[in-house]
Design a protein around this motif. Sequence first.
Motif, short mmCIF file in Angstrom:
data_model
loop_
_atom_site.label_atom_id
_atom_site.label_comp_id
_atom_site.label_asym_id
_atom_site.label_seq_id
_atom_site.Cartn_x
_atom_site.Cartn_y
_atom_site.Cartn_z
N ARG A 56 71.54 2.86 -1.96
CA ARG A 56 70.47 2.99 -0.97
C ARG A 56 69.31 3.73 -1.60
O ARG A 56 69.50 4.52 -2.53
CB ARG A 56 70.94 3.79 0.26
N ARG A 62 59.69 3.43 6.18
CA ARG A 62 59.66 2.21 7.01
C ARG A 62 58.26 1.64 7.12
O ARG A 62 58.07 0.43 7.05
CB ARG A 62 60.26 2.51 8.40
N ASP A 96 64.44 -2.94 4.14
CA ASP A 96 64.94 -2.17 5.27
C ASP A 96 66.42 -1.82 5.05
O ASP A 96 66.85 -0.69 5.28
CB ASP A 96 64.75 -2.93 6.58
N GLN A 100 68.11 2.51 4.22
CA GLN A 100 68.88 3.27 5.22
C GLN A 100 69.99 4.06 4.58
O GLN A 100 70.61 3.69 3.65
CB GLN A 100 69.45 2.31 6.26
#
Length: 100
Positions: A56, A62, A96, A100
């Motif tokens: 990640r 975002r 996206d 996270q």
Amino acid sequence: EIDLDAVRKKYDGLDGTELAISESQERMAVVVAPQDAAAFIAAVRDLNRRLGIPDRLPGIRREDIPVMAAHAAREANPLYPVPRLMSAAELEVFYDAISQ
């Protein structure tokens, strides 16, 4: 038996023979027996962990994702050695997921 049609391709329309002889395509395929797939994925994840490759990227904001996706889609080139090119919308989903 190996199903080369199931391998992601850099270029649409490549058949199995072209896939097998393409210098850029053969790096995109791995043959693993179905019963060994989970162990193979675990081994790759372990290798990534040992090499310090994160799964990640929490530094991605975002609000930056649409711009990042647009730039990446515009820069995409079918000559790049990637499994496949993605659209800006697909890139947004990808960014996206890894943020996270």
